[in-house]
Design a protein around this motif. Structure first.
Motif, short mmCIF file in Angstrom:
data_model
loop_
_atom_site.label_atom_id
_atom_site.label_comp_id
_atom_site.label_asym_id
_atom_site.label_seq_id
_atom_site.Cartn_x
_atom_site.Cartn_y
_atom_site.Cartn_z
N ARG A 112 77.77 -3.01 29.71
CA ARG A 112 78.40 -2.67 31.20
C ARG A 112 79.98 -2.46 30.71
O ARG A 112 80.54 -3.09 30.17
N ARG A 121 67.68 -10.31 36.14
CA ARG A 121 67.91 -9.22 37.08
C ARG A 121 68.21 -7.95 36.23
O ARG A 121 67.83 -6.68 36.52
N PHE A 122 69.32 -8.20 35.20
CA PHE A 122 69.81 -6.98 34.64
C PHE A 122 69.08 -6.88 33.29
O PHE A 122 68.89 -8.03 32.50
N ASP A 163 76.97 -4.44 41.15
CA ASP A 163 75.92 -5.34 40.99
C ASP A 163 76.10 -6.52 40.20
O ASP A 163 75.83 -7.71 40.55
N GLY A 181 78.50 -8.78 42.44
CA GLY A 181 78.12 -9.42 43.53
C GLY A 181 76.96 -10.37 43.08
O GLY A 181 76.68 -11.47 43.92
N ASN A 182 76.31 -10.29 41.75
CA ASN A 182 75.22 -11.08 41.64
C ASN A 182 75.60 -12.21 40.44
O ASN A 182 74.64 -12.94 40.17
N GLN A 189 81.27 -3.34 37.85
CA GLN A 189 80.15 -2.67 38.72
C GLN A 189 79.87 -3.65 39.66
O GLN A 189 79.93 -4.83 39.73
#
Length: 248
Positions: free
Chosen positions: A234, A228-229, A140, A143-144, A138
Motif C-alpha cells: 500500500r 482483513r488485508f 481502510d 481505520g482498521n 488509505q
C-alpha cells in the motif's frame, strides 16, 4: 536519557523496520554544506542516515548513546561508528562541515548538545535535524490498523516524542544558530500491512504499551488487520519536518 537508550532492547526490530529517508533531503544537505570533508551524524541509531551521508561526504562520524543500536549498523569504508552521548562526540574543534540528526533531537540534553555542536562545527557549517510522525494512508488501513493501535499507545508517548511531532520549533529546542528555511520533504513508501505493523512495533510508545499489559490487545488488532488485508503493498506517506541552521 532513558528514552534514548530504550531502543536497544529491540535494536534488531528498529534496524529492520525504520525506513530510509528520501534522497532529496540528503541532496539538499550536500548542496548547503560549505564543504564535504566530514559530517557528524548524531543519534545515528542503526545508521539509516549515515549510509546516505556516506555517499556524499568523504567521512561520516556517526554516534549514538545506545551501543546495541550501533551494533546493528551496516558498515561502510568511510563511516566511523562510535557509542557516545550527544554532548561528547570525540571530534576535534572546528572539524565538521555538517551536523545531522535524524529523528533523534528530542532525546538530547539541549543544554550540553548545542555547546558540543558549536565546538565541532566549522564556521558556516550546516546543522540539519528532521523528524516524522503522522502516517498518511488509505482510509481502510488507517481505520482498521493505524488508529486502533494509536488509540492504545497514545498515553505512552514521551514528552520528547510530542516535541518531535511539533517539528522541533527552534525556540523550543533552543537552537543557537541562524535558522535556514528548507524545502518540504516527504517519505513515499510502498509497504505491505505486515511491514507497517513491524514499523509500528518499533515505536517506543508501542514498546511501553506492550510492557504495561497491552500486548494481547495490540496483537489482536494486528492479527485482524492481516486477515482483513491481502499482502499487496500500500502507498504510505510520511511528511518530514525539518529544522536547519548555519553555525555562525
Amino acid at each position: 536519557m532513558e528514552n534514548a537508550t530504550s531502543f536497544g532492547t529491540q535494536a534488531d526490530i528498529y534496524a529492520a523496520a525504520r525506513p530510509s529517508y528520501p534522497d532529496a533531503l540528503f541532496d539538499w544537505i550536500e548542496q548547503h554544506a560549505p564543504a564535504l570533508e566530514q559530517v557528524w551524524d548524531v543519534g545515528t541509531g542503526s545508521g539509516q542516515a549515515a549510509r546516505s551521508l556516506a555517499k556524499r561526504f568523504k567521512n561520516v562520524h556517526a554516534t549514538d548513546i545506545d551501543s546495541a543500536q550501533i551494533k546493528q549498523a551496516l558498515p561502510a569504508h568511510n563511516i566511523t561508528y562510535v557509542s557516545a552521548p550527544s554532548d561528547a562526540s570525540g571530534l576535534a574543534d572546528d572539524s565538521v562541515d555538517a551536523i545531522t540528526v535524524a529523528t533523534a533531537l528530542h532525546w538530547f540534553d539541549f543544554s550540553t548538545f548545542w555547546q558540543e555542536a558549536a565546538r565541532v562545527g566549522r564556521k558556516g557549517a550546516l546543522f540539519c535535524a528532521w523528524t516524522y510522525h503522522a502516517i498518511e494512508a488509505q482510509a481502510d488501513i488507517r481505520g482498521n490498523l493505524i488508529m486502533p493501535i494509536r488509540d492504545i499507545i497514545e498515553p505512552y508517548w514521551s514528552d520528547g516524542n510530542r516535541l518531535s511531532w511539533r517539528g522541533y520549533p527552534a525556540d523550543e529546542v533552543g537552537m543557537p544558530f541562524s535558522e535556514i528555511k528548507t524545502p518540504v520533504f516527504t517519505m513515499e513508501l510502498s509497504w505491505t500491512p505486515a511491514q507497517l505493523i513491524q514499523f509500528m512495533n518499533s515505536w517506543s510508545a508501542h514498546k511501553r504499551a506492550r510492557e504495561d499489559g497491552h500486548s494481547a490487545n495490540l496483537k489482536a488488532i494486528e492479527t485482524q488487520a492481516l486477515a482483513r488485508f491481502d499482502n499487496t503493498p500500500r502507498k504510505l506517506t510520511l511528511p518530514i519536518q525539518t529544522l536547519a541552521g548555519r553555525i555562525d
